[in-house]
Design a protein around this motif. Structure first.
Motif, PDB file in Angstrom:
ATOM      1  N   TYR A 100       0.827  -1.209   0.000  1.00  0.00           N
ATOM      2  CA  TYR A 100       0.000   0.000   0.000  1.00  0.00           C
ATOM      3  C   TYR A 100       0.859   1.255   0.000  1.00  0.00           C
ATOM      4  O   TYR A 100       0.593   2.206  -0.746  1.00  0.00           O
ATOM      5  CB  TYR A 100      -0.933   0.009   1.213  1.00  0.00           C
ATOM      6  CG  TYR A 100      -1.929   1.130   1.164  1.00  0.00           C
ATOM      7  CD1 TYR A 100      -3.055   1.045   0.355  1.00  0.00           C
ATOM      8  CD2 TYR A 100      -1.719   2.292   1.899  1.00  0.00           C
ATOM      9  CE1 TYR A 100      -3.962   2.090   0.284  1.00  0.00           C
ATOM     10  CE2 TYR A 100      -2.625   3.343   1.831  1.00  0.00           C
ATOM     11  CZ  TYR A 100      -3.742   3.234   1.027  1.00  0.00           C
ATOM     12  OH  TYR A 100      -4.628   4.275   0.948  1.00  0.00           O
ATOM     13  N   ALA A 101       1.909   1.257   0.821  1.00  0.00           N
ATOM     14  CA  ALA A 101       2.724   2.461   0.971  1.00  0.00           C
ATOM     15  C   ALA A 101       3.478   2.822  -0.302  1.00  0.00           C
ATOM     16  O   ALA A 101       3.708   4.004  -0.575  1.00  0.00           O
ATOM     17  CB  ALA A 101       3.711   2.283   2.125  1.00  0.00           C
ATOM     18  N   LEU A 102       3.873   1.833  -1.091  1.00  0.00           N
ATOM     19  CA  LEU A 102       4.681   2.075  -2.284  1.00  0.00           C
ATOM     20  C   LEU A 102       3.871   2.078  -3.573  1.00  0.00           C
ATOM     21  O   LEU A 102       4.441   2.155  -4.657  1.00  0.00           O
ATOM     22  CB  LEU A 102       5.808   1.042  -2.377  1.00  0.00           C
ATOM     23  CG  LEU A 102       6.797   1.011  -1.211  1.00  0.00           C
ATOM     24  CD1 LEU A 102       7.877  -0.029  -1.463  1.00  0.00           C
ATOM     25  CD2 LEU A 102       7.412   2.384  -0.959  1.00  0.00           C
ATOM     26  N   LYS A 103       2.551   1.946  -3.467  1.00  0.00           N
ATOM     27  CA  LYS A 103       1.698   1.996  -4.648  1.00  0.00           C
ATOM     28  C   LYS A 103       1.801   3.365  -5.306  1.00  0.00           C
ATOM     29  O   LYS A 103       2.102   4.350  -4.618  1.00  0.00           O
ATOM     30  CB  LYS A 103       0.244   1.693  -4.267  1.00  0.00           C
ATOM     31  CG  LYS A 103      -0.359   2.754  -3.346  1.00  0.00           C
ATOM     32  CD  LYS A 103      -1.817   2.527  -3.128  1.00  0.00           C
ATOM     33  CE  LYS A 103      -2.431   3.515  -2.195  1.00  0.00           C
ATOM     34  NZ  LYS A 103      -2.016   4.906  -2.207  1.00  0.00           N
ATOM     35  N   PRO A 104       1.526   3.548  -6.574  1.00  0.00           N
ATOM     36  CA  PRO A 104       1.294   2.489  -7.549  1.00  0.00           C
ATOM     37  C   PRO A 104       2.567   2.035  -8.257  1.00  0.00           C
ATOM     38  O   PRO A 104       2.521   1.132  -9.069  1.00  0.00           O
ATOM     39  CB  PRO A 104       0.339   3.158  -8.541  1.00  0.00           C
ATOM     40  CG  PRO A 104       0.837   4.580  -8.585  1.00  0.00           C
ATOM     41  CD  PRO A 104       1.276   4.885  -7.167  1.00  0.00           C
ATOM     42  N   GLY A 105       3.691   2.655  -7.912  1.00  0.00           N
ATOM     43  CA  GLY A 105       4.894   2.388  -8.686  1.00  0.00           C
ATOM     44  C   GLY A 105       5.594   1.087  -8.371  1.00  0.00           C
ATOM     45  O   GLY A 105       6.388   0.603  -9.183  1.00  0.00           O
ATOM     46  N   VAL A 106       5.331   0.512  -7.195  1.00  0.00           N
ATOM     47  CA  VAL A 106       6.018  -0.722  -6.795  1.00  0.00           C
ATOM     48  C   VAL A 106       4.996  -1.736  -6.302  1.00  0.00           C
ATOM     49  O   VAL A 106       4.193  -1.433  -5.412  1.00  0.00           O
ATOM     50  CB  VAL A 106       7.056  -0.460  -5.682  1.00  0.00           C
ATOM     51  CG1 VAL A 106       7.780  -1.757  -5.302  1.00  0.00           C
ATOM     52  CG2 VAL A 106       8.077   0.589  -6.141  1.00  0.00           C
ATOM     53  N   ARG A 107       5.026  -2.905  -6.884  1.00  0.00           N
ATOM     54  CA  ARG A 107       4.216  -4.022  -6.386  1.00  0.00           C
ATOM     55  C   ARG A 107       5.047  -4.806  -5.372  1.00  0.00           C
ATOM     56  O   ARG A 107       6.247  -5.016  -5.576  1.00  0.00           O
ATOM     57  CB  ARG A 107       3.809  -4.962  -7.525  1.00  0.00           C
ATOM     58  CG  ARG A 107       2.882  -4.328  -8.537  1.00  0.00           C
ATOM     59  CD  ARG A 107       2.415  -5.335  -9.579  1.00  0.00           C
ATOM     60  NE  ARG A 107       3.520  -5.855 -10.375  1.00  0.00           N
ATOM     61  CZ  ARG A 107       4.006  -7.080 -10.279  1.00  0.00           C
ATOM     62  NH1 ARG A 107       3.488  -7.946  -9.405  1.00  0.00           N
ATOM     63  NH2 ARG A 107       4.999  -7.475 -11.047  1.00  0.00           N
TER      64      ARG A 107
END
Length: 262
Positions: A174-181
């Motif tokens: 959630y914290a790194l969305k949307p650039g990192v899955r």
């Protein structure tokens, strides 16, 4: 080391010189990734891994970083990116601290040692990958353990740190969305150590709901799937023969030994 090829996406697999990490790195190399191989100290990766990467034409480099050392962790992702001249787009947090001799009720030293390597370092590396992620994004896969669901009474420092990493997985998704899955793979017993007795592994396989244990390729396949699953984040994929569906009172090394019950 081989020269990087910018046409290939770059994967960093921690703890990838041998055992399960080497299988994961080999599979990624065959699938078209350039590989940053990592170990806690200087050394040579497994010869079979290097041969596989060479045969696949996969550029690779070797990097040493002690994951309990905050400075070493902070320099790992930037060092890999600088070496290859491109950002890391896949991070597999495979390295872990496991001390079989740790007391069932660990002291502070054991807890800090395990949390540093098994939870804090993966968090920091994921954040570093996010900081340099290209516009098309990046992916983090945390290697967990099937015991996070129904923990045995053994190696509590290891178990609790892996449970923490499972929550790191969900929270960072959630914290790194949307650039990192961010996803996780939770293996069962896959590559037994010399601590297992003759016939014990076969008997353990019979205790699993699927009556089998996972092979290294099964784990590597799961990592490769999640690396390409562009609509999946915050998930944990269990690859354990169904071990997470039943409770084992102790670590597998203590179970199904000759002449003993399960």
């Amino acid at each position: 080391m081989t020269s990087p090829a910018a046409a290939r996406p770059l994967a960093l697999v921690t703890g990838s010189y041998r055992r399960l990490g080497a299988h994961i790195a080999a599979r990624l190399g065959e699938a078209g990734y350039a590989l940053a191989l990592h170990a806690s100290s200087e050394g040579e990766p497994d010869a079979d891994l290097l041969a596989t990467l060479d045969a696949a034409g996969a550029p690779h480099g070797c990097f040493a970083a002690e994951l309990s050392d905050a400075e070493a962790v902070a320099g790992l992702v930037p060092g890999v990116a600088a070496h290859f001249g491109q950002p890391v787009t896949l991070l597999v947090n495979n390295a872990s601290c496991f001390r079989a001799e740790d007391a069932a009720v660990p002291g502070m030293d054991a807890l800090v040692r395990h949390f540093a390597v098994n939870a804090a370092a993966p968090f920091a590396l994921a954040a570093a990958v996010a900081a340099q992620a290209p516009p098309e994004g990046a992916c983090v896969i945390n290697m967990l353990d099937e015991r996070i669901v129904q923990p045995p009474a053994d190696q509590l420092a290891y178990t609790i740190s892996k449970q923490a990493l499972a929550e790191v997985t969900r929270t960072l998704a959630y914290a790194l969305k949307p650039g990192v899955r961010v996803n996780g793979v939770a293996p069962g017993l896959t590559i037994p150590t010399a601590d297992y007795t003759p016939g014990q592994v076969a008997r353990l396989a019979g205790l699993m709901p699927l009556a089998r244990l996972p092979e290294p390729d099964d784990i590597a396949d799961a990592v490769l799937f999640l690396a390409g699953a562009r609509s999946t984040t915050g998930q944990v994929l269990f690859v354990d023969g169904g071990a997470n569906l039943r409770r084992f009172e102790r670590d597998f090394v203590h179970l199904a030994r000759e002449g003993e019950g399960d």
